[in-house]
Design an enzyme around this catalytic site. Structure first.
Site, PDB file in Angstrom:
ATOM      1  CB  SER A  26     -13.093 -25.426  -3.212  1.00  0.00           C
ATOM      2  OG  SER A  26     -11.994 -26.589  -3.654  1.00  0.00           O
TER       3      SER A  26
ATOM      4  CG  ASP B  31      -9.449 -21.203  -8.348  1.00  0.00           C
ATOM      5  OD1 ASP B  31      -9.349 -22.154  -8.505  1.00  0.00           O
ATOM      6  OD2 ASP B  31     -10.158 -20.819  -7.703  1.00  0.00           O
TER       7      ASP B  31
END
Length: 131
Positions: free
Chosen positions: A6, A67
């Protein structure tokens, strides 16, 4: 080796570029492996990054299925990824994507409906709801 998930993935990409420039006289061997990172560069970024870290095996960006984070900031605002994407499919198979510019329309860029839950698990490892 620079690795992260991330925001950590974004930072590892920028750190690898900084190391390559700052320590160029030492010819550092840099390897980047990251998971679910957002786009960090502009339209010139993929070519610049490839010059800093030549070779297809220097950067591996894993994207898990649908995602959402790797699609931010949006492509149409001229943000780009560094190459090379490995796209993890729902069935667990991994697709090696085009290594040229970091954005392959046949891989995760083909997704139009995104998932937050796909951001939390990579290769069977739960990163948790607070990442």
């Amino acid at each position: 080796l620079c690795t992260g998930h991330s925001l950590g993935a974004a930072l590892t990409t920028l750190a690898a570029a900084d190391i390559a420039v700052s320590l160029a006289s030492l010819s550092p061997q840099i390897r980047v492996i990251h998971f679910g990172g957002p786009r960090v560069g502009d339209t010139n970024w993929p070519a610049y990054f490839r010059r800093l870290l030549p070779g297809d095996t220097q950067v591996t960006r894993f994207i898990n299925n649908d995602d959402i984070v790797p699609h931010l900031p949006p492509y149409y605002f001229s943000f780009r990824h560094a190459p090379q994407e490995l796209w993890i499919q729902k069935d667990g198979s991994v697709v090696q994507c085009d290594a040229q510019d970091g954005e392959d329309p046949k891989c995760s860029d083909s997704v139009y409906f995104f998932s937050v839950s796909d951001h939390l698990t990579y290769l069977g490892v739960l990163f948790g709801p607070y990442c």
